[in-house]
Write a protein that holds these residues in place. Sequence first.
Motif, PDB file in Angstrom:
ATOM      1  N   CYS A 188       0.824  -1.200   0.000  1.00  0.00           N
ATOM      2  CA  CYS A 188       0.000   0.000   0.000  1.00  0.00           C
ATOM      3  C   CYS A 188       0.867   1.262   0.000  1.00  0.00           C
ATOM      4  O   CYS A 188       1.986   1.250   0.509  1.00  0.00           O
ATOM      5  CB  CYS A 188      -0.893   0.025   1.242  1.00  0.00           C
ATOM      6  SG  CYS A 188      -2.244  -1.159   1.208  1.00  0.00           S
TER       7      CYS A 188
ATOM      8  N   HIS B 279     -15.026  -0.622   7.457  1.00  0.00           N
ATOM      9  CA  HIS B 279     -13.732  -0.121   7.917  1.00  0.00           C
ATOM     10  C   HIS B 279     -13.920   1.039   8.891  1.00  0.00           C
ATOM     11  O   HIS B 279     -13.556   2.183   8.584  1.00  0.00           O
ATOM     12  CB  HIS B 279     -12.866   0.288   6.725  1.00  0.00           C
ATOM     13  CG  HIS B 279     -12.550  -0.855   5.813  1.00  0.00           C
ATOM     14  ND1 HIS B 279     -11.544  -1.754   6.066  1.00  0.00           N
ATOM     15  CD2 HIS B 279     -13.155  -1.285   4.686  1.00  0.00           C
ATOM     16  CE1 HIS B 279     -11.517  -2.677   5.128  1.00  0.00           C
ATOM     17  NE2 HIS B 279     -12.489  -2.412   4.274  1.00  0.00           N
TER      18      HIS B 279
ATOM     19  N   CYS C 205     -10.632   4.616   1.479  1.00  0.00           N
ATOM     20  CA  CYS C 205      -9.897   3.419   1.065  1.00  0.00           C
ATOM     21  C   CYS C 205      -9.683   3.459  -0.441  1.00  0.00           C
ATOM     22  O   CYS C 205     -10.478   4.046  -1.181  1.00  0.00           O
ATOM     23  CB  CYS C 205     -10.658   2.144   1.427  1.00  0.00           C
ATOM     24  SG  CYS C 205     -10.885   1.848   3.189  1.00  0.00           S
TER      25      CYS C 205
ATOM     26  N   CYS D 207      -6.347  -0.581   0.652  1.00  0.00           N
ATOM     27  CA  CYS D 207      -5.570   0.247   1.556  1.00  0.00           C
ATOM     28  C   CYS D 207      -6.484   1.330   2.123  1.00  0.00           C
ATOM     29  O   CYS D 207      -7.108   2.068   1.360  1.00  0.00           O
ATOM     30  CB  CYS D 207      -4.392   0.899   0.819  1.00  0.00           C
ATOM     31  SG  CYS D 207      -3.432  -0.252  -0.211  1.00  0.00           S
TER      32      CYS D 207
ATOM     33  N   GLN E 259      -2.116   5.208   7.321  1.00  0.00           N
ATOM     34  CA  GLN E 259      -2.711   3.933   6.970  1.00  0.00           C
ATOM     35  C   GLN E 259      -3.269   3.248   8.213  1.00  0.00           C
ATOM     36  O   GLN E 259      -2.655   3.266   9.282  1.00  0.00           O
ATOM     37  CB  GLN E 259      -1.662   3.033   6.296  1.00  0.00           C
ATOM     38  CG  GLN E 259      -2.249   1.779   5.669  1.00  0.00           C
ATOM     39  CD  GLN E 259      -1.178   0.843   5.129  1.00  0.00           C
ATOM     40  OE1 GLN E 259       0.010   1.136   5.199  1.00  0.00           O
ATOM     41  NE2 GLN E 259      -1.603  -0.284   4.587  1.00  0.00           N
TER      42      GLN E 259
ATOM     43  N   LEU F 168      -4.181  -0.219   9.952  1.00  0.00           N
ATOM     44  CA  LEU F 168      -3.735  -1.607   9.826  1.00  0.00           C
ATOM     45  C   LEU F 168      -4.582  -2.523  10.709  1.00  0.00           C
ATOM     46  O   LEU F 168      -5.035  -2.135  11.786  1.00  0.00           O
ATOM     47  CB  LEU F 168      -2.263  -1.727  10.221  1.00  0.00           C
ATOM     48  CG  LEU F 168      -1.283  -0.844   9.436  1.00  0.00           C
ATOM     49  CD1 LEU F 168       0.131  -1.010   9.962  1.00  0.00           C
ATOM     50  CD2 LEU F 168      -1.336  -1.184   7.955  1.00  0.00           C
ATOM     51  N   THR F 169      -4.777  -3.761  10.241  1.00  0.00           N
ATOM     52  CA  THR F 169      -5.599  -4.716  10.992  1.00  0.00           C
ATOM     53  C   THR F 169      -4.958  -5.085  12.326  1.00  0.00           C
ATOM     54  O   THR F 169      -5.657  -5.532  13.237  1.00  0.00           O
ATOM     55  CB  THR F 169      -5.822  -5.993  10.171  1.00  0.00           C
ATOM     56  OG1 THR F 169      -4.550  -6.493   9.715  1.00  0.00           O
ATOM     57  CG2 THR F 169      -6.695  -5.717   8.967  1.00  0.00           C
TER      58      THR F 169
ATOM     59  N   GLY G 119      -8.993  -1.936   9.592  1.00  0.00           N
ATOM     60  CA  GLY G 119      -7.760  -1.838   8.828  1.00  0.00           C
ATOM     61  C   GLY G 119      -7.873  -2.321   7.392  1.00  0.00           C
ATOM     62  O   GLY G 119      -8.834  -2.972   6.988  1.00  0.00           O
ATOM     63  N   SER G 120      -6.847  -1.984   6.608  1.00  0.00           N
ATOM     64  CA  SER G 120      -6.766  -2.411   5.212  1.00  0.00           C
ATOM     65  C   SER G 120      -6.698  -3.929   5.137  1.00  0.00           C
ATOM     66  O   SER G 120      -6.021  -4.569   5.943  1.00  0.00           O
ATOM     67  CB  SER G 120      -5.503  -1.833   4.565  1.00  0.00           C
ATOM     68  OG  SER G 120      -5.321  -0.472   4.905  1.00  0.00           O
ATOM     69  N   THR G 121      -7.380  -4.512   4.150  1.00  0.00           N
ATOM     70  CA  THR G 121      -7.321  -5.965   3.982  1.00  0.00           C
ATOM     71  C   THR G 121      -7.089  -6.336   2.525  1.00  0.00           C
ATOM     72  O   THR G 121      -7.738  -5.774   1.633  1.00  0.00           O
ATOM     73  CB  THR G 121      -8.622  -6.635   4.461  1.00  0.00           C
ATOM     74  OG1 THR G 121      -9.734  -6.008   3.813  1.00  0.00           O
ATOM     75  CG2 THR G 121      -8.784  -6.520   5.964  1.00  0.00           C
TER      76      THR G 121
ATOM     77  N   SER H 109      -3.231  -6.665   7.049  1.00  0.00           N
ATOM     78  CA  SER H 109      -2.873  -5.476   6.275  1.00  0.00           C
ATOM     79  C   SER H 109      -1.442  -5.576   5.760  1.00  0.00           C
ATOM     80  O   SER H 109      -0.551  -6.080   6.445  1.00  0.00           O
ATOM     81  CB  SER H 109      -2.988  -4.221   7.140  1.00  0.00           C
ATOM     82  OG  SER H 109      -4.303  -3.983   7.533  1.00  0.00           O
TER      83      SER H 109
ATOM     84  N   ASP I 134       1.750  -3.357   4.950  1.00  0.00           N
ATOM     85  CA  ASP I 134       2.225  -1.996   5.228  1.00  0.00           C
ATOM     86  C   ASP I 134       2.860  -1.431   3.962  1.00  0.00           C
ATOM     87  O   ASP I 134       2.638  -1.943   2.861  1.00  0.00           O
ATOM     88  CB  ASP I 134       3.161  -1.956   6.433  1.00  0.00           C
ATOM     89  CG  ASP I 134       4.395  -2.833   6.250  1.00  0.00           C
ATOM     90  OD1 ASP I 134       4.805  -3.037   5.088  1.00  0.00           O
ATOM     91  OD2 ASP I 134       4.957  -3.292   7.263  1.00  0.00           O
TER      92      ASP I 134
END
Length: 791
Positions: free
Chosen positions: A290, A321, A327, A343, A351, A353-354, A360-362, A412, A414
């Motif tokens: 991302c 989210h 996103c 992201c 950002q 993160l999970t 978080g972004s998945t 996620s 990074d």
Amino acid sequence: MSLLPFSAQSCARSCGEKFNTCSCHATCESLKDCCADYKQFCLDIEPHSGSLLGGTDFKILNATFEQNINLACRFNSEILTDGYVDESGVGHCITPLLYESGWIPFEVSTDGVNYDRSGRWLSVHHSKLSPFYKIIFGNATQWQYYGTPNVSGDLKMIWISSLIKAERVNIELWGYNETGEAYSANWEAEWKYLYTVGRDVPNSGVFSFTPQIAENSYSFWDLGSMRVSPSTKPDGARDVNALWSGAHAIAWHLEEAFRKDSAGWALDKCINWDKEEKAMPNFLTEITDCPCTLAQARADTGKFHTDYGCDIEAGSLCVYHPGAVHCVRAIQGSPEYGAGQQCCYDSTGAQVLTGDSIGGSTPDRGHDWGEPPYKKPPRVPGFSHWKYDVISFYYCCLWSDNCKYYFTHRPSSDCRTYRPPRAAAVLGDPHFMTFDGVTFTFNGKGEYSLVHSSDYELSVQGRTEPVKFENGTVAMATRLSSVAMREKDSDVIEVRLRDRVDELQVLMNQQVLSFSEQKWIDLKGVFVFSPKPTDVTVIFPSGTGVEVRAGGGVMTLTVLQPHDLQNHTQGLLGTMNDDPEDDFTSSNGVIIPLNSSAQDIFTYCAGWAITNETSLFTYDSTHLLNEYYYAPKHDPSFIPNFSVTEDPEDPLLEPALNLCAGEGASFCKYDALSMHSLEQGNATLLAYRSQMSTKKALEPVQSCGWLSPPNHGQKEGTLYLEGATVTFSCNSGYRIYGPQERTCEADGKWSGQDTHCVADNTLAIVLGSVGAVLALAVMVIAIIVYTKKQK
């Protein structure tokens, strides 16, 4: 051109062809040389787009049919659907259920045998479809959670009744599944009719029902869509006039076990999904990282695009989210598995993160927008994503509290390996900004190579035309009027200024693309996005993004190149290699100095003129043919003014100097004075500053990666970029062992050693043990010294 006798020059089975006396090509209307039956055989339709689930009734324009004919329609040369002729003699086709998005060729027969008329239909990802063309749920949350604690009652759905050509309709449930061995030839996608919820009900546009538990044979289907179709058609009839809902978790029809203990039932499903994921190939290693910041994510339009489920421009309604405001999704699927990347970012631009948040972004095993060639799992637009990434989120996170299973497989990514693209631009009348930061002005008239990469088979070409004053006389300056581009064997995309002020026209393979119904169009080897008539973005698989904007009577171009093209570009926008000294490299490899005169730079630029053989442009008017096709690609007779004179007597001078200040002042002043227009100068200034803003947003950012809290402790801070500090604390009964805070340093590493939380009694034992060891060591040393003295 084909040389055929006049008697054979019909457009039957010949759309796209050019004959010696007439044409069946898309350019024939503007060139006024169409064959007499062009409209009868090369079909225009309305609407020209609709859901990939099918059921749209489109009419054939500009052609009439006898009512007693057998009108049949064929899509992709293989899928047959019924057509009909209405009382006005207008022909209609019904679109089929498809497993792909993009332009689908179709043919029409009037006798059921000869398919000699043709057109194209745009199949659209169902979620990207206007709400006007699909079933809308009265309460989406109630539909998704029906059967879980405290969620019951009647379910309601609404639709536009006029889109179904029937007075009475059936309400059906269809299920979606993907069966067979994963990533094998027998892995297949399947839509299946399950059962009818309401039969022969009025087509009023509204229907409500009280859900009943499904029979056992259907209860394992927990993903599907509702369909409304004419009641005159048999239950589950395919490819009939219909409207569909979006995909949803059909919890409302699940078995009694779900309603008695939805959390326990969902946990069992979650654990089964966990086992299935462990048996599948790991796609995480091949997805792109991302961007580090929201600014990077929004600026990198060659690789990422807004996720419509969490859009800052639409109010940041980020249901899946929480805590995120925006996103994006990676536009291209991963190389081998076609997987997707998502992201998400918070209000600070960092950002999410999970490891820190359920919001978080998945990443996705099934790319939400699908991945060419579509059709088969896990590349089916929208529905593969629901199968592998969304319904499992319901199992593990929404219907039960077991997100640890989900985030084990969907952690996620990074941004430690993310490398932002480089930007180059053409703006004003026209001024150039290369990838390595060189700026210059070139006012030639002709068609030129802006970016060329033989290794990536990428070509971006620009056409310039003389600018006219308001009184119609020609100024000795030009503007960018059209940009044409292609990568490998993709469709050729051309974006050009329309006669209407500040509007752009898009052509695909010399045929005009309409964005009246859809803003995003999937094409062969390229995507095109046009949210409004002044903005067009073209995206290629290499990660190259081409942004075209219209404003102030001129076209502004921005080209974004991924790092992979480092040392692989040439053309007027320079060699992207961090060395500005070689940006003036001619097509035959000769380099001229950066401090060359305006005349020498003009001569250098003229050398990048293309040829008719390499041209990607469309010549669909007498003017374009005469000025660019039959004329030299660089017009040697057009000599521009290489500089502007600051005449103290010019009433425009003082306001121009006041306007043109700061960065971009020289370009602004040049355009304002040469065009006698403050508006033009201001447009150039704004375009320049926008370009500089993009370059700033895409500056590299150092990341140290996610930092976990210690066991039995917490951390404060969720920013992991250079200069960020994370602070640790321990639970009651534990003490910190190691640094209490760590800082992300310029080398991408965290300061200090790992931090731990150690129980008080454990620490005492450790310290006591250390003390005992030290005491023992002192005693041993004393004995050795004493022994040596005795000797």
